[in-house]
Design an enzyme around this catalytic site. Structure first.
Site, short mmCIF file in Angstrom:
data_model
loop_
_atom_site.label_atom_id
_atom_site.label_comp_id
_atom_site.label_asym_id
_atom_site.label_seq_id
_atom_site.Cartn_x
_atom_site.Cartn_y
_atom_site.Cartn_z
N SER A 96 0.84 -1.19 0.00
CA SER A 96 0.00 0.00 0.00
C SER A 96 0.88 1.25 0.00
CB SER A 96 -0.94 -0.04 1.21
OG SER A 96 -1.95 0.92 1.13
N ASP B 128 -8.62 -6.96 -4.31
CA ASP B 128 -8.27 -5.64 -3.79
C ASP B 128 -8.90 -4.58 -4.69
OD1 ASP B 128 -7.16 -3.32 -2.83
OD2 ASP B 128 -5.08 -4.00 -2.97
N HIS C 206 -7.75 -5.69 0.13
CA HIS C 206 -6.49 -4.95 0.25
C HIS C 206 -5.63 -5.47 1.39
CE1 HIS C 206 -3.73 -1.68 -0.38
NE2 HIS C 206 -3.94 -1.18 0.82
#
Length: 383
Positions: A157, A322, A355
């Site tokens: 991320s 995700d 995610h």
């Protein structure tokens, strides 16, 4: 490994502090005359000093990536399943460093730190920092630790964005970059999510323009809402359905607006837990840093041009479910790297965890990381 801890754990770890007295001028134009970073290390730096790996944390992460702070800890560091002896990032082979980002709330200089000009916490007066600022502060940490370059920089991320920025800003100091569940810049939708989260915090009656500590309060309600919103986006619809479905907490309808569904109870628990460990001003700062990330901005929007000076080899990983940082966004990075004639490997991992998959022990994902890191040469010798 310390006795009493699970197999493959780095065991007991102690956070370390590094103070920097050389001024750091941030992208926003503000200069910090001095600052501190808190960090943890796992494994040993080899004689050649070429086995160091930098772990970059995501929005709500910190320096505690692996191991335990005490024998009584119920949970290890946030990426403990990935870092340790015999794990994908093998501390029998690598010296791993994980700092709490500048502007964080886990000990590094940030909104909770005292402002030298006032003697009180910076609060909302702490300047906006960017991914590039983090890379610069991390480079200074590497200097302080006697690390001339990183064998690899990796993160998921926002951490993956830092890894990407490292290859642009310090191409001679990074040999490999693992960019996981990331994007070359935020989508409009993601910026919108961040704005709603910030608005929830700033609208809290206890926010007081960010000077809540002066009033002896914390904007708990707003920060809790921000975390609840964010947590929904980190999970997939499939995993929420599988975990909670439409189950009622008490087994029957209450015909009111209190918590009735199990998923409501879960989200409130996540929000309440988050408020106990995170600072509202830091949350505002970190989400804005995410919004600003766009290494192609200075190259007329051409990411390949931004990556043209990079020399690192890349591993780019995405996850099928995700939707916050979808595989499409990772493929944008891969296409730019190929256009720039860079060395890149890409894999999309099937996962129902959304995610958050990058934090979990997804078997194929860990096999990919393990294989890639086993292939990183140290001391000029191919493994």
């Amino acid at each position: 490994m310390s006795a009493g801890f699970p197999a493959h754990s780095v065991g007991l770890v102690v956070p370390q502090h590094q103070r920097f007295d050389t001024p750091l001028t941030l992208e926003c134009g503000v200069t910090l005359e001095h600052f501190e970073l808190v960090y943890e290390t796992y494994g040993q730096l080899n004689a050649a000093r070429d086995n160091a790996v930098l772990i970059c944390h995501a929005l709500s992460g910190d320096h505690h990536a692996a191991g335990y702070h005490s024998a009584d800890d119920k949970r290890p560091g946030w990426w403990d399943n990935c870092i340790g002896p015999g794990r994908p990032v093998d501390t029998n082979r690598f010296f791993v460093v994980c700092p709490n980002n500048l502007g964080g709330c886990a000990g590094s200089t940030g909104p909770l730190s005292d402002n030298p000009a006032t003697g009180r916490p910076f609060g909302p007066d702490f300047p906006i920092v960017t991914v590039r600022d983090w890379v610069e502060s991390q480079a200074r940490l590497a200097d302080a630790l006697g690390i001339p370059g990183w064998a690899a920089v990796l993160g998921g991320s926002l951490g993956g964005m830092q890894a990407l920025q490292w290859t642009i800003d310090y191409p001679h100091r990074i040999r490999h970059a693992a960019v996981i569940a990331a994007a070359p810049k935020l989508s409009t939708q993601n910026i919108a999510f961040n704005e709603v989260a910030r608005h929830a915090i700033r609208s809290d009656a206890n926010f007081h323009g960010g000077r809540y500590f002066d009033h002896g309060v914390v904007p708990e309600h707003g920060l809790m809402l921000a975390r609840m919103l964010g947590h929904i986006t980190y999970l997939s619809d499939d995993v929420l359905m599988a975990r909670f479905g439409r189950e009622l907490r008490d087994g029957k309808l209450g015909f009111g607006y209190d918590v009735e569904f199990q998923v409501e109870s879960y989200l409130r628990h996540q929000g309440e837990s988050f408020v106990k460990r995170f600072d509202a001003n830091t949350y505002l700062l970190m989400t804005r840093s995410l919004d600003y990330f766009d290494p192609a901005r200075e190259f007329a929007g051409n990411l390949a041009a931004a990556l043209a000076r990079a020399t690192a080899k890349y591993l780019v990983v995405s996850f099928s479910s995700d939707w916050r940082f979808s595989p499409t966004r990772s493929r944008e990075i891969v296409r730019a790297l190929l256009d720039a004639d860079r060395d890149v490997s890409y894999v999309e991992i099937e996962s129902e965890q959304g995610h958050d998959s990058f934090l979990l022990e997804v078997p194929l994902y860990h096999r990919v990381l393990r294989t890639y890191f086993q292939g990183i040469a140290l001391s000029g010798i191919e493994p």
